[in-house]
Design a protein around this motif. Structure first.
Motif, PDB file in Angstrom:
ATOM      1  N   ASP A 175      -5.249 -14.769 -52.443  1.00 12.33           N
ATOM      2  CA  ASP A 175      -3.999 -15.780 -52.568  1.00 12.33           C
ATOM      3  C   ASP A 175      -3.302 -14.126 -54.169  1.00 12.33           C
ATOM      4  O   ASP A 175      -2.636 -14.267 -54.672  1.00 12.33           O
ATOM      5  CB  ASP A 175      -3.566 -16.709 -53.461  1.00 12.33           C
ATOM      6  CG  ASP A 175      -4.534 -17.128 -55.239  1.00 12.33           C
ATOM      7  OD1 ASP A 175      -4.931 -16.153 -55.168  1.00 12.33           O
ATOM      8  OD2 ASP A 175      -4.008 -18.155 -55.949  1.00 12.33           O
ATOM      9  N   SER A 205      -4.272 -13.485 -56.994  1.00  5.49           N
ATOM     10  CA  SER A 205      -4.650 -14.309 -58.823  1.00  5.49           C
ATOM     11  C   SER A 205      -5.604 -13.680 -58.659  1.00  5.49           C
ATOM     12  O   SER A 205      -6.482 -12.983 -58.371  1.00  5.49           O
ATOM     13  CB  SER A 205      -4.718 -15.544 -58.078  1.00  5.49           C
ATOM     14  OG  SER A 205      -5.995 -15.894 -57.804  1.00  5.49           O
ATOM     15  N   TYR A 206      -5.668 -13.376 -60.211  1.00  2.00           N
ATOM     16  CA  TYR A 206      -6.396 -12.821 -61.237  1.00  2.00           C
ATOM     17  C   TYR A 206      -7.542 -13.424 -61.198  1.00  2.00           C
ATOM     18  O   TYR A 206      -7.793 -14.914 -61.090  1.00  2.00           O
ATOM     19  CB  TYR A 206      -6.198 -12.651 -62.797  1.00  2.00           C
ATOM     20  CG  TYR A 206      -4.816 -12.655 -63.057  1.00  2.00           C
ATOM     21  CD1 TYR A 206      -4.617 -10.798 -62.467  1.00  2.00           C
ATOM     22  CD2 TYR A 206      -4.009 -12.796 -64.523  1.00  2.00           C
ATOM     23  CE1 TYR A 206      -3.197 -10.135 -63.165  1.00  2.00           C
ATOM     24  CE2 TYR A 206      -2.884 -11.807 -64.496  1.00  2.00           C
ATOM     25  CZ  TYR A 206      -2.382 -10.866 -63.198  1.00  2.00           C
ATOM     26  OH  TYR A 206      -1.698 -10.167 -64.800  1.00  2.00           O
ATOM     27  N   SER A 226      -9.121 -11.209 -54.813  1.00  2.00           N
ATOM     28  CA  SER A 226      -8.528 -13.393 -54.714  1.00  2.00           C
ATOM     29  C   SER A 226      -8.106 -13.183 -53.584  1.00  2.00           C
ATOM     30  O   SER A 226      -7.443 -12.481 -52.840  1.00  2.00           O
ATOM     31  CB  SER A 226      -8.057 -13.461 -56.161  1.00  2.00           C
ATOM     32  OG  SER A 226      -7.405 -12.880 -55.708  1.00  2.00           O
ATOM     33  N   ILE A 272      -7.417  -8.491 -60.627  1.00  2.00           N
ATOM     34  CA  ILE A 272      -8.052  -9.055 -58.772  1.00  2.00           C
ATOM     35  C   ILE A 272      -9.304  -8.655 -57.758  1.00  2.00           C
ATOM     36  O   ILE A 272      -9.117  -9.341 -56.900  1.00  2.00           O
ATOM     37  CB  ILE A 272      -6.281  -9.430 -57.898  1.00  2.00           C
ATOM     38  CG1 ILE A 272      -6.379  -7.350 -57.855  1.00  2.00           C
ATOM     39  CG2 ILE A 272      -5.364  -9.445 -59.215  1.00  2.00           C
ATOM     40  CD1 ILE A 272      -5.735  -7.485 -56.646  1.00  2.00           C
TER      41      ILE A 272
END
Length: 416
Positions: free
Chosen positions: A316, A318-319, A314, A347
């Motif tokens: 950013d 995020s997951y 990702s 991630i």
């Protein structure tokens, strides 16, 4: 009915055709359907024709001439008289192929591929049928495109089982020897389709299913199913017995002796599959049937070359969750990527794929809109069923391991 399938290696020259006849004389050919591939490397040669048709027109006729010359040399060795009907029938197919190329208006590579590629099988079966007739083995030549109906997924068509079963049941004379093509079918508009590379095994299984056949035998240049490809692995062993489940696992991971789709219709009707040597037709080979324990119990190794490992994370941190994974797989499906390995963490997400349709660049471009993308081309995917640590160590020696995944039965290793 019994179903025999002969691959291209078994009929690569005139001696191979004569050996096919010898196998039939040894085993008997009453109530038999023989499915045959293109001769030798004809499919590869026709792929050159297709490539030249799209990208190198000046070389098109030269590529076609190579295919003609190859088959003509086989004809000259099999038949004393050049006026034999076999020469005329083969010439007619090449005339038809030229007409297909000249009349085509479609820019769709996959469509054109399927209209051209099947001439290898049409010609090989014609030569074999005429040769068998000439030595007293009377047979019917069948155009498989009139019996196996598919959708329009060119180069990897899906079978319309209802229509196919109806046509085979109503049109095939099961009381005699029939010769037909592997790999091919036709769509609802009667355009040719293909079932994927190595699809002739699948063709044999389709006929077996529709005819409730006694068994299917695939004739190879090896003594049966081996525990590994001897070109890439040492100490390959002959597997005498394999269960459907085990064979489907091996086929899924890329074992070259069996097409991945072949076993499913046979399993549904519990039809035994034999893999035997066309050089030694009386040897037992390998039997694939229900509820069999792998014999001998040994690690089975498979390698798939020229794979692509794609790793995503990702942007950013995020997951990578269900929504992301769904989107990734939608793109993999859209660009016809065959997925062989999946691995994900919180991630990151990695997938090893077969870039059959050369859509990697556009896929990566789409993925970069939402993910950080790293990819490695020309990697090798090794799969070991019933692994031991010694076998894993042998595979990893002198290689860079990019991905490794273990389950209780199987280990997969991607290397560069």
């Amino acid at each position: 009915m019994q179903i025999f399938k002969f691959g291209g290696a078994s009929i690569k020259d005139a001696d191979g055709v004569k050996n096919l006849a010898s196998v039939l004389q040894t085993t008997g050919y009453d109530r038999l359907l023989v499915v045959v591939s293109a001769m030798g490397k004809t499919t590869n040669a026709l792929e050159v024709v297709i490539e030249n048709y799209f990208n190198n027109k000046p070389e098109l006729q030269s590529a076609l001439q190579d295919v003609k010359k190859y088959h003509n040399e086989i004809l000259l060795e099999l038949f004393d008289n050049e006026n034999h009907l076999a020469f005329k029938k083969v010439k007619a197919f090449f005339t038809e192929l030229n007409a297909v190329l000249n009349a085509n208006k479609s820019p769709d590579y996959n469509f054109v591929y399927d209209q051209v590629i099947g001439y290898g099988e049409l010609i090989s079966t014609t030569i074999i049928s005429e040769y068998l007739n000439s030595i007293g083995i009377k047979n019917n030549w069948i155009d498989v495109r009139e019996l196996i109906k598919t959708d329009t997924f060119y180069r990897r068509a899906n079978v319309d089982w209802e229509a196919t079963q109806r046509l085979i049941g109503s049109k095939l004379d099961t009381s005699t020897l029939n010769i037909t093509q592997g790999f091919l079918g036709s769509d609802p508009n009667n355009f040719s389709t293909s079932l994927g590379r190595e699809g002739s095994d699948y063709t044999a299984a389709i006929f077996a299913y529709c005819l409730n056949a006694k068994n299917v035998t695939i004739w190879k240049d090896v003594p049966g199913v081996l525990s590994a490809d001897p070109r890439y692995f040492e100490n390959a062993r002959l597997l005498h017995k394999i269960s459907y489940r085990e064979a489907i696992e091996l086929a899924f991971y890329g074992a070259s002796v069996i097409h991945p789709k072949t076993l499913q219709p046979l399993q549904r009707k519990e039809i035994p599959l034999y893999v035997k040597s066309f050089l030694n037709p009386t040897a037992p080979g390998t039997k694939i049937y229900k509820d069999m324990v792998l014999e001998p119990w040994t690690p089975c190794c498979i390698v798939k070359k020229n794979q692509v490992l794609i790793s995503l994370s990702s942007l950013d941190f995020s997951y990578i969750v269900e929504e992301n994974i769904s989107e990734i797989f939608s793109l993999l499906h859209l660009y016809k990527m065959k997925v062989d390995v999946i691995q994900n963490s919180a991630i990151s997400f990695s997938v090893c794929v077969d870039n059959i349709y050369n859509n990697l660049d556009i896929l990566v471009h789409q993925l970069k809109a939402k993910f950080k993308v790293t990819y490695y081309e020309n990697v090798s995917l090794y799969t070991i069923r019933h692994y031991d640590h010694k076998t894993i160590a042998q595979i990893e020696t002198d290689k860079t391991v990019l991905l490794k995944q273990l389950t209780p039965e199987t280990v997969q290793v991607v290397t560069k």
